[in-house]
Design a protein around this motif. Structure first.
Motif, PDB file in Angstrom:
ATOM      1  N   LEU A  95     -20.470  32.804  47.096  1.00 54.19           N
ATOM      2  CA  LEU A  95     -21.164  33.766  46.232  1.00 54.19           C
ATOM      3  C   LEU A  95     -21.113  35.158  46.868  1.00 54.19           C
ATOM      4  CD1 LEU A  95     -24.231  33.496  44.085  1.00 54.19           C
ATOM      5  CD2 LEU A  95     -24.423  35.093  45.970  1.00 54.19           C
ATOM      6  N   ALA A  96     -21.360  35.207  48.183  1.00 54.99           N
ATOM      7  CA  ALA A  96     -21.333  36.496  48.880  1.00 54.99           C
ATOM      8  C   ALA A  96     -19.934  37.109  48.813  1.00 54.99           C
ATOM      9  CB  ALA A  96     -21.773  36.308  50.328  1.00 54.99           C
ATOM     10  N   ALA A  97     -18.903  36.284  48.995  1.00 57.04           N
ATOM     11  CA  ALA A  97     -17.523  36.810  48.966  1.00 57.04           C
ATOM     12  C   ALA A  97     -17.209  37.383  47.581  1.00 57.04           C
ATOM     13  CB  ALA A  97     -16.534  35.703  49.319  1.00 57.04           C
ATOM     14  N   ARG A  98     -17.711  36.706  46.555  1.00 53.93           N
ATOM     15  CA  ARG A  98     -17.499  37.188  45.184  1.00 53.93           C
ATOM     16  C   ARG A  98     -18.137  38.566  45.002  1.00 53.93           C
ATOM     17  NH1 ARG A  98     -20.131  35.897  40.407  1.00 53.93           N
ATOM     18  NH2 ARG A  98     -21.535  34.333  41.280  1.00 53.93           N
ATOM     19  N   PHE A  99     -19.347  38.722  45.531  1.00 57.11           N
ATOM     20  CA  PHE A  99     -20.015  40.017  45.346  1.00 57.11           C
ATOM     21  C   PHE A  99     -19.499  41.107  46.296  1.00 57.11           C
ATOM     22  CE2 PHE A  99     -22.982  37.523  42.754  1.00 57.11           C
ATOM     23  CZ  PHE A  99     -22.879  38.299  41.602  1.00 57.11           C
ATOM     24  N   VAL A 100     -18.830  40.704  47.376  1.00 51.42           N
ATOM     25  CA  VAL A 100     -18.124  41.713  48.184  1.00 51.42           C
ATOM     26  C   VAL A 100     -17.012  42.305  47.316  1.00 51.42           C
ATOM     27  CG1 VAL A 100     -16.541  42.059  50.134  1.00 51.42           C
ATOM     28  CG2 VAL A 100     -18.654  40.761  50.473  1.00 51.42           C
ATOM     29  N   ASP A 101     -16.279  41.427  46.618  1.00 51.38           N
ATOM     30  CA  ASP A 101     -15.196  41.914  45.751  1.00 51.38           C
ATOM     31  C   ASP A 101     -15.738  42.824  44.657  1.00 51.38           C
ATOM     32  OD1 ASP A 101     -13.431  40.466  47.204  1.00 51.38           O
ATOM     33  OD2 ASP A 101     -13.197  38.833  45.758  1.00 51.38           O
ATOM     34  N   GLU A 102     -16.851  42.414  44.067  1.00 53.86           N
ATOM     35  CA  GLU A 102     -17.438  43.231  42.991  1.00 53.86           C
ATOM     36  C   GLU A 102     -17.894  44.587  43.538  1.00 53.86           C
ATOM     37  OE1 GLU A 102     -17.077  42.486  40.052  1.00 53.86           O
ATOM     38  OE2 GLU A 102     -16.936  40.306  39.927  1.00 53.86           O
ATOM     39  N   PHE A 103     -18.462  44.556  44.728  1.00 51.24           N
ATOM     40  CA  PHE A 103     -18.910  45.807  45.359  1.00 51.24           C
ATOM     41  C   PHE A 103     -17.714  46.734  45.589  1.00 51.24           C
ATOM     42  CE2 PHE A 103     -19.712  48.326  49.218  1.00 51.24           C
ATOM     43  CZ  PHE A 103     -20.896  48.964  48.874  1.00 51.24           C
ATOM     44  N   GLU A 104     -16.629  46.146  46.072  1.00 53.14           N
ATOM     45  CA  GLU A 104     -15.456  46.979  46.363  1.00 53.14           C
ATOM     46  C   GLU A 104     -14.873  47.565  45.084  1.00 53.14           C
ATOM     47  OE1 GLU A 104     -12.996  44.920  49.249  1.00 53.14           O
ATOM     48  OE2 GLU A 104     -14.520  45.341  50.802  1.00 53.14           O
ATOM     49  N   LYS A 105     -14.975  46.796  43.992  1.00 52.98           N
ATOM     50  CA  LYS A 105     -14.526  47.343  42.701  1.00 52.98           C
ATOM     51  C   LYS A 105     -15.385  48.548  42.331  1.00 52.98           C
ATOM     52  CE  LYS A 105     -13.006  43.066  40.623  1.00 52.98           C
ATOM     53  NZ  LYS A 105     -13.549  41.979  39.822  1.00 52.98           N
ATOM     54  N   ASP A 106     -16.701  48.399  42.492  1.00 56.81           N
ATOM     55  CA  ASP A 106     -17.598  49.518  42.160  1.00 56.81           C
ATOM     56  C   ASP A 106     -17.320  50.735  43.044  1.00 56.81           C
ATOM     57  OD1 ASP A 106     -18.908  48.240  40.093  1.00 56.81           O
ATOM     58  OD2 ASP A 106     -20.559  47.503  41.336  1.00 56.81           O
ATOM     59  N   MET A 107     -17.099  50.493  44.331  1.00 58.20           N
ATOM     60  CA  MET A 107     -16.824  51.611  45.246  1.00 58.20           C
ATOM     61  C   MET A 107     -15.542  52.347  44.826  1.00 58.20           C
ATOM     62  SD  MET A 107     -19.214  51.848  47.540  1.00 58.20           S
ATOM     63  CE  MET A 107     -20.329  51.410  46.235  1.00 58.20           C
ATOM     64  N   ALA A 108     -14.538  51.552  44.412  1.00 56.47           N
ATOM     65  CA  ALA A 108     -13.269  52.155  43.991  1.00 56.47           C
ATOM     66  C   ALA A 108     -13.471  52.960  42.707  1.00 56.47           C
ATOM     67  CB  ALA A 108     -12.210  51.069  43.789  1.00 56.47           C
ATOM     68  N   GLU A 109     -14.272  52.412  41.788  1.00 58.21           N
ATOM     69  CA  GLU A 109     -14.539  53.136  40.530  1.00 58.21           C
ATOM     70  C   GLU A 109     -15.327  54.418  40.790  1.00 58.21           C
ATOM     71  OE1 GLU A 109     -13.720  52.484  37.254  1.00 58.21           O
ATOM     72  OE2 GLU A 109     -12.339  50.991  38.068  1.00 58.21           O
ATOM     73  N   LEU A 110     -16.198  54.364  41.786  1.00 62.55           N
ATOM     74  CA  LEU A 110     -16.973  55.559  42.152  1.00 62.55           C
ATOM     75  C   LEU A 110     -16.134  56.542  42.968  1.00 62.55           C
ATOM     76  CD1 LEU A 110     -20.334  53.813  43.164  1.00 62.55           C
ATOM     77  CD2 LEU A 110     -20.056  55.417  41.264  1.00 62.55           C
ATOM     78  N   ARG A 111     -14.953  56.095  43.338  1.00 62.25           N
ATOM     79  CA  ARG A 111     -14.006  56.867  44.149  1.00 62.25           C
ATOM     80  C   ARG A 111     -14.629  57.284  45.487  1.00 62.25           C
ATOM     81  NH1 ARG A 111     -12.733  58.615  38.781  1.00 62.25           N
ATOM     82  NH2 ARG A 111     -13.540  60.741  38.885  1.00 62.25           N
ATOM     83  N   LEU A 112     -15.309  56.325  46.115  1.00 61.28           N
ATOM     84  CA  LEU A 112     -15.862  56.572  47.453  1.00 61.28           C
ATOM     85  C   LEU A 112     -14.800  56.214  48.490  1.00 61.28           C
ATOM     86  CD1 LEU A 112     -19.590  55.413  47.441  1.00 61.28           C
ATOM     87  CD2 LEU A 112     -18.527  57.392  46.426  1.00 61.28           C
ATOM     88  N   LEU A 290     -21.003  53.728  34.505  1.00 65.04           N
ATOM     89  CA  LEU A 290     -19.673  54.342  34.446  1.00 65.04           C
ATOM     90  C   LEU A 290     -18.991  54.196  33.085  1.00 65.04           C
ATOM     91  CD1 LEU A 290     -18.184  53.651  37.999  1.00 65.04           C
ATOM     92  CD2 LEU A 290     -19.198  55.747  37.112  1.00 65.04           C
ATOM     93  N   GLU A 291     -19.599  53.431  32.192  1.00 59.40           N
ATOM     94  CA  GLU A 291     -19.071  53.408  30.819  1.00 59.40           C
ATOM     95  C   GLU A 291     -19.452  54.692  30.104  1.00 59.40           C
ATOM     96  OE1 GLU A 291     -19.341  49.877  28.597  1.00 59.40           O
ATOM     97  OE2 GLU A 291     -18.000  49.091  30.164  1.00 59.40           O
ATOM     98  N   LYS A 292     -20.570  55.279  30.551  1.00 56.97           N
ATOM     99  CA  LYS A 292     -21.092  56.467  29.858  1.00 56.97           C
ATOM    100  C   LYS A 292     -20.746  57.759  30.568  1.00 56.97           C
ATOM    101  CE  LYS A 292     -25.247  54.283  28.030  1.00 56.97           C
ATOM    102  NZ  LYS A 292     -26.667  54.272  28.335  1.00 56.97           N
ATOM    103  N   VAL A 293     -20.592  57.681  31.871  1.00 57.31           N
ATOM    104  CA  VAL A 293     -20.380  58.918  32.640  1.00 57.31           C
ATOM    105  C   VAL A 293     -19.282  58.676  33.668  1.00 57.31           C
ATOM    106  CG1 VAL A 293     -22.205  58.372  34.321  1.00 57.31           C
ATOM    107  CG2 VAL A 293     -21.575  60.742  33.996  1.00 57.31           C
ATOM    108  N   ASP A 294     -18.496  59.714  33.904  1.00 57.37           N
ATOM    109  CA  ASP A 294     -17.444  59.602  34.904  1.00 57.37           C
ATOM    110  C   ASP A 294     -18.046  59.599  36.317  1.00 57.37           C
ATOM    111  OD1 ASP A 294     -14.643  60.012  35.951  1.00 57.37           O
ATOM    112  OD2 ASP A 294     -15.670  61.770  36.743  1.00 57.37           O
ATOM    113  N   ALA A 295     -17.320  58.999  37.241  1.00 61.41           N
ATOM    114  CA  ALA A 295     -17.801  58.912  38.627  1.00 61.41           C
ATOM    115  C   ALA A 295     -18.173  60.291  39.172  1.00 61.41           C
ATOM    116  CB  ALA A 295     -16.732  58.278  39.503  1.00 61.41           C
ATOM    117  N   GLU A 296     -17.393  61.305  38.845  1.00 61.79           N
ATOM    118  CA  GLU A 296     -17.698  62.635  39.382  1.00 61.79           C
ATOM    119  C   GLU A 296     -18.910  63.258  38.690  1.00 61.79           C
ATOM    120  OE1 GLU A 296     -14.158  65.045  39.634  1.00 61.79           O
ATOM    121  OE2 GLU A 296     -13.173  63.592  40.931  1.00 61.79           O
ATOM    122  N   GLY A 297     -19.138  62.864  37.439  1.00 61.98           N
ATOM    123  CA  GLY A 297     -20.346  63.315  36.746  1.00 61.98           C
ATOM    124  C   GLY A 297     -21.570  62.738  37.446  1.00 61.98           C
ATOM    125  N   LEU A 298     -21.470  61.458  37.791  1.00 62.93           N
ATOM    126  CA  LEU A 298     -22.559  60.779  38.498  1.00 62.93           C
ATOM    127  C   LEU A 298     -22.770  61.415  39.879  1.00 62.93           C
ATOM    128  CD1 LEU A 298     -24.443  58.408  37.923  1.00 62.93           C
ATOM    129  CD2 LEU A 298     -22.765  56.885  38.975  1.00 62.93           C
TER     130      LEU A 298
END
Ligand code: AMP
Ligand code: ZN
Length: 491
Positions: A95-112, A290-298
């Protein structure tokens, strides 16, 4: 190396409750440890605010010339993960490994930016065991029926960060940890190691099979990747106690050295005046936002206040923030169109773009004053627009100056993690989001735009004006360009 011309870099140190100069342990280098997510669920934008603040801080430190080593951990072994896994019937480690992947997806979408190292608890067990052994040997920890506890009354520096009083504490563990109170010598003692229970992940240790308590991982990981004393340690305000307090007790209790020189804590993102938190349930997931606002807007929204201040989330604020980012991108696109393929030669400029760079450093050197730095950037974009509206008569001079202003604008933006996209692409994506949000009939808009181009080609300006008015009523602004009519959603 940092340039001697830069202002002294100062930061608020929670330990001192004061702003202090950053003095790198190794000149030109900085080590920063940021407490990462507990991976048992999707992260929310409150977590994202915290990680974005440190992302901006690391970007700025690098922009200033520091060689930064950035470490952010994953808490992938924890009571909360075990509880979540019990609910889904999943293996906790999986479960933790799955949410590491999800976290990394979010970080990439946030362009961190990616940290240089992202260690996991499950991969740091030997180092964790070694610190616990040292703490026992140093007389500040004790074993009790397969658990190991830190004995807070044996460690004089306990609570020096949070400035709490030991006698006022009910339990040193905080609400997060389920521990066996009767096994502790003092209610304020906290768990370093927990004896294995059926169905829980466990590892062999000198005290039998078990798993680490929550706090010990950060002591093990920070010393492994940054050394026993490092420069900066960060996290959200909620981590001051018990987490960071316990990190200090563990690390300093083991090494006898100061854990880090500066403690930095970020303020909360609130929703309707209450801290956004999984336990309260008032969360907006990163991916929903991020469906409503771009990462840079956030990001722009997060940076509208100081990283230590509270910030209230609402749709209007992120809408306003994204409109500002749009203004920046429109400006950059306009400059690009004006200067494309032209050579303006070298020579003097009409105005001094470098003064913005100096002001920007002043703001960021003052405890990373995000809103101050954003105001400098905004002023630069305003001046760049004014320059385009009223350029000096000498076209070479005007073009050169626009280019120089644009280059500084890009440099400063990039140091803040903004304006990282191609302007035209970003503007089209923003328009797509607005079309959906406002329920605009795109096919109809495009048909009208085509008809308007035809009317203009036939010099039928009456029809062309009618169409403009019709579009306006639909919430769309038609713009004439040399390449034909383009359109944007009216603000
Ligand atoms: P957690 O996974 O709960 O340990 O949180 C990860 C990071 O997010 C920590 O640094 C927290 O301090 C931070 N955090 C959690 N909630 C918020 C919030 N509402 N606003 C800002 N930071 C937060
Ligand atoms: Zn930590």
């Amino acid at each position: 190396m940092t340039s001697p011309a830069l202002p002294e870099l100062r930061v608020y140190n929670t330990m001192d409750r004061a702003t202090v100069p950053i003095r790198p342990i190794t000149p030109g280098k900085l080590g920063i440890y940021v407490c990462g997510p507990t991976v048992y669920n999707f992260i929310h934008i409150g977590n994202a605010r915290s990680f974005t603040s440190f992302d901006t801080i690391v970007r700025y430190l690098r922009f200033r010339g520091f060689e930064v080593r950035y470490v952010r951990n994953y808490t992938d072994v924890d009571d909360k993960i075990i509880k979540a896994a019990r609910e889904t019937g999943e293996d906790p480690i999986k479960l933790a490994a799955r949410f590491v992947d999800e976290f990394e997806k979010d970080m990439a979408e946030l362009r961190l930016i990616k940290p240089d190292v992202s260690p996991k608890v499950s991969e740091t067990i030997p180092e964790i065991v070694a610190i616990i052994q040292k703490l026992i040997a140093n007389g500040v920890a004790y074993e009790s029926k397969g658990d190991v506890y830190f004995e807070v009354r044996k460690y004089p520096g306990y609570l020096k960060l949070s400035k709490r009083k030991l006698d006022d504490l009910m339990s040193g563990a905080g609400e997060r940890e389920i521990v066996n109170e009767e096994q502790k010598r003092d209610p304020a003692d906290f768990a370093l190691w927990k004896a294995a229970k059926p169905g829980e992940p466990s590892w062999p240790s000198p005290w039998g099979a078990g798993r680490p308590g929550w706090h010990i991982e950060c002591s093990a990981m920070s010393s492994k990747y940054l050394g026993e004393t490092f420069d900066l340690h960060g996290g959200g305000l909620d981590l001051i106690f018990p987490h960071h307090e316990n990190e200090i007790a563990q690390s300093e209790g083991a090494s006898g050295k100061t854990l880090c020189n500066v403690w930095m804590h970020g303020g909360f993102l609130d929703l309707d005046g209450a801290k956004m938190s999984k336990s309260l349930g008032n969360v907006v997931r990163v991916r929903d936002a991020l469906e409503k606002v771009d990462a840079e807007g956030l990001r722009y929204f997060f940076m509208s206040v100081h990283y230590r201040s509270a910030l209230d989330f609402n749709d209007k604020s992120i809408g306003d923030a994204e409109a500002r980012v749009e203004y920046f991108y429109e400006t950059l696109k306009k400059v690009d169109e004006r200067v494309a393929g032209k050579d303006f030669g070298s020579g003097p400029l009409h105005g001094d773009p470098e003064k913005y760079l100096a002001k920007f450093h002043d703001e960021m050197s003052n405890d990373f004053n995000f809103p101050g730095a954003m105001a400098v950037l905004s002023g630069l974009f305003t001046d760049l627009n004014a320059l385009m509206d009223k350029p000096p008569k000498d076209k070479q001079l005007a073009g050169r100056t626009m280019l120089a202003f644009r280059d500084v604008a890009r440099k400063l933006s990039s140091a803040l993690g903004l304006m990282e996209c191609d302007p035209a692409t970003w503007l089209l994506a923003r328009r797509d989001r607005q079309v959906i949000a406002k329920g605009i009939d795109r096919a109809k808009v495009e048909a009208l735009i085509k008809e308007r181009d035809e009317a203009r080609a036939a010099k039928n300006y009456k029809r062309s004006d009618e169409i403009r008015a019709e579009l306006k009523a639909m919430g769309v602004e038609a713009m004439d360009t040399p390449g034909g009519t383009t359109w944007k959603v009216s603000s």
